[in-house]
Design a protein around this motif. Structure first.
Motif, short mmCIF file in Angstrom:
data_model
loop_
_atom_site.label_atom_id
_atom_site.label_comp_id
_atom_site.label_asym_id
_atom_site.label_seq_id
_atom_site.Cartn_x
_atom_site.Cartn_y
_atom_site.Cartn_z
N LYS A 105 28.28 28.50 -29.86
CA LYS A 105 28.83 28.88 -28.56
C LYS A 105 29.26 27.65 -27.76
O LYS A 105 30.36 27.61 -27.19
N ARG A 106 28.41 26.65 -27.73
CA ARG A 106 28.70 25.45 -26.92
C ARG A 106 29.86 24.64 -27.50
O ARG A 106 30.66 24.06 -26.75
N ILE A 107 29.95 24.60 -28.82
CA ILE A 107 31.07 23.88 -29.43
C ILE A 107 32.38 24.59 -29.14
O ILE A 107 33.39 23.98 -28.79
N GLU B 83 8.33 33.13 -37.27
CA GLU B 83 9.27 33.06 -36.15
C GLU B 83 10.34 31.98 -36.35
O GLU B 83 11.40 32.02 -35.71
N VAL B 84 10.06 31.02 -37.23
CA VAL B 84 10.94 29.86 -37.36
C VAL B 84 12.35 30.22 -37.82
O VAL B 84 13.33 29.72 -37.24
N PRO B 85 12.54 31.08 -38.85
CA PRO B 85 13.92 31.41 -39.24
C PRO B 85 14.75 31.97 -38.09
O PRO B 85 15.92 31.59 -37.92
N GLN B 86 14.15 32.82 -37.27
CA GLN B 86 14.89 33.37 -36.14
C GLN B 86 15.20 32.31 -35.10
O GLN B 86 16.27 32.33 -34.48
N LEU B 87 14.28 31.38 -34.90
CA LEU B 87 14.52 30.30 -33.95
C LEU B 87 15.69 29.43 -34.41
O LEU B 87 16.50 28.98 -33.58
N LEU B 88 15.77 29.21 -35.70
CA LEU B 88 16.89 28.43 -36.24
C LEU B 88 18.20 29.18 -36.09
O LEU B 88 19.24 28.58 -35.77
N GLU B 89 18.17 30.48 -36.30
CA GLU B 89 19.37 31.30 -36.11
C GLU B 89 19.82 31.25 -34.65
O GLU B 89 21.02 31.14 -34.36
N GLN B 90 18.86 31.34 -33.74
CA GLN B 90 19.20 31.29 -32.31
C GLN B 90 19.81 29.94 -31.95
O GLN B 90 20.76 29.87 -31.18
N ARG B 91 19.26 28.89 -32.51
CA ARG B 91 19.80 27.55 -32.22
C ARG B 91 21.23 27.44 -32.77
O ARG B 91 22.12 26.90 -32.11
N LEU B 92 21.43 27.94 -33.97
CA LEU B 92 22.76 27.89 -34.56
C LEU B 92 23.77 28.67 -33.73
O LEU B 92 24.90 28.22 -33.52
N GLY C 222 29.00 21.20 -40.08
CA GLY C 222 27.86 20.36 -40.45
C GLY C 222 26.55 20.90 -39.91
O GLY C 222 25.54 20.96 -40.62
N ALA C 223 26.57 21.30 -38.64
CA ALA C 223 25.35 21.84 -38.02
C ALA C 223 24.91 23.11 -38.73
O ALA C 223 23.71 23.33 -38.96
N PHE C 224 25.89 23.94 -39.11
CA PHE C 224 25.56 25.16 -39.83
C PHE C 224 24.89 24.84 -41.17
O PHE C 224 23.86 25.43 -41.52
N ALA D 188 31.56 13.05 -37.03
CA ALA D 188 31.21 14.47 -36.96
C ALA D 188 29.88 14.74 -37.66
O ALA D 188 29.06 15.53 -37.18
N ALA D 189 29.66 14.06 -38.79
CA ALA D 189 28.42 14.26 -39.55
C ALA D 189 27.20 13.79 -38.77
O ALA D 189 26.17 14.47 -38.73
N VAL D 190 27.33 12.64 -38.14
CA VAL D 190 26.21 12.10 -37.34
C VAL D 190 25.88 13.05 -36.19
O VAL D 190 24.71 13.36 -35.93
N LEU D 191 26.92 13.52 -35.50
CA LEU D 191 26.69 14.42 -34.36
C LEU D 191 26.12 15.75 -34.82
O LEU D 191 25.20 16.30 -34.20
N ALA D 192 26.65 16.27 -35.93
CA ALA D 192 26.17 17.56 -36.45
C ALA D 192 24.68 17.49 -36.77
O ALA D 192 23.91 18.41 -36.42
N GLN D 193 24.25 16.44 -37.42
CA GLN D 193 22.85 16.31 -37.78
C GLN D 193 21.96 16.10 -36.55
O GLN D 193 20.83 16.58 -36.51
N LYS D 194 22.51 15.41 -35.57
CA LYS D 194 21.72 15.16 -34.36
C LYS D 194 21.49 16.44 -33.57
O LYS D 194 20.37 16.73 -33.15
N ILE D 195 22.55 17.22 -33.36
CA ILE D 195 22.39 18.44 -32.56
C ILE D 195 21.69 19.55 -33.35
O ILE D 195 21.11 20.47 -32.76
N ALA D 196 21.74 19.47 -34.67
CA ALA D 196 21.03 20.47 -35.48
C ALA D 196 19.53 20.23 -35.44
O ALA D 196 18.74 21.18 -35.58
N SER D 197 19.12 18.99 -35.26
CA SER D 197 17.70 18.66 -35.26
C SER D 197 16.99 19.30 -34.07
O SER D 197 17.45 19.22 -32.93
N ARG D 198 15.86 19.92 -34.35
CA ARG D 198 15.09 20.55 -33.26
C ARG D 198 14.44 19.52 -32.36
O ARG D 198 13.93 19.86 -31.29
#
Length: 208
Positions: A202-204, A188-197, A106-108, A61-71
């Motif tokens: 949603k997808r999870i 703009e970056v903080p909002q982009l991170l919020e959108q990604r989160l 983890g992604a959060f 779970a940790a590996v996947l969380a870090q991978k999908i969190a990465s931009r």
């Protein structure tokens, strides 16, 4: 004229902070509204995160969380990664749901930590800009005083100290303007991170 330009630069910094929120925070120069902290529940309506266990203790779970969190991981790659992860649990829905919940946790944590660092960086950036704006104002005052001094008379050649001061003033003003333009993109970056989160949440949840 020089003094007016410097004051205009100072006002532009103040205006940016004023637009950001009703109570002016001098350390938040972005037009975007400042959101101090995020909570997992803003993007998650699935199972209880605490009940799912520590995401850091679940290596997969940790590996996947870090991978999908990465931009660096495009969102188009997220669905296949989640599908492969969920498929490991077969018909064990409870285990799958808890594991996916740990992935979200983890992604959060990863994205929220990155966002906090950027928010703090923006604050330091704004402080530096404010100090530079004050220095530019002082330089403009000195240049104006030298130009208006009666002792200058009809001199056509500028004194060396005045030339150096005007060069420094022009250079500082240029740096200030370039940093202001860069700040527009950083904001703009903080909002982009919020959108990604939000998108990851949603997808999870679609796979629960």
């Amino acid at each position: 004229m020089i003094r007016t330009t410097a004051l205009a630069l100072l006002l532009s910094v103040s205006a940016g902070a004023a637009l950001a929120q009703p109570k002016i925070d001098p350390d938040w120069p972005c037009v975007q509204r400042k959101v101090e902290t995020l909570s997992p529940g803003q993007f998650w309506t699935g199972p209880d995160i605490a009940a799912a266990g520590d995401w850091g203790s679940d290596n997969d779970a940790a590996v996947l969380a870090q991978k999908i969190a990465s931009r660096r991981t495009d969102l188009s790659q997220v669905d296949p990664l989640l599908d492969d992860f969920a498929a490991k649990f077969g018909s064990d829905k409870d285990a799958k749901d808890k594991a996916l919940t740990r992935v979200y946790a983890g992604a959060f944590e990863v994205l929220n930590g990155e966002r906090n660092k950027i928010m703090n960086g923006i604050a330091r950036y704004a402080q530096g800009q404010r100090r530079m704006a004050e220095r530019i104002r002082d330089e403009a005052d000195k240049v104006s005083q030298i130009k208006d001094a009666p002792s200058r008379g009809d001199e056509t050649e500028l004194p060396k100290d005045q030339t150096e001061l005007e060069t420094k003033f022009a250079w500082d003003r240029r740096i200030f303007q370039e940093r202001s333009q860069s700040l527009t993109y950083v904001c703009e970056v903080p909002q982009l991170l919020e959108q990604r989160l939000g998108e990851l949440g949603k997808r999870i949840q679609e796979r629960l």
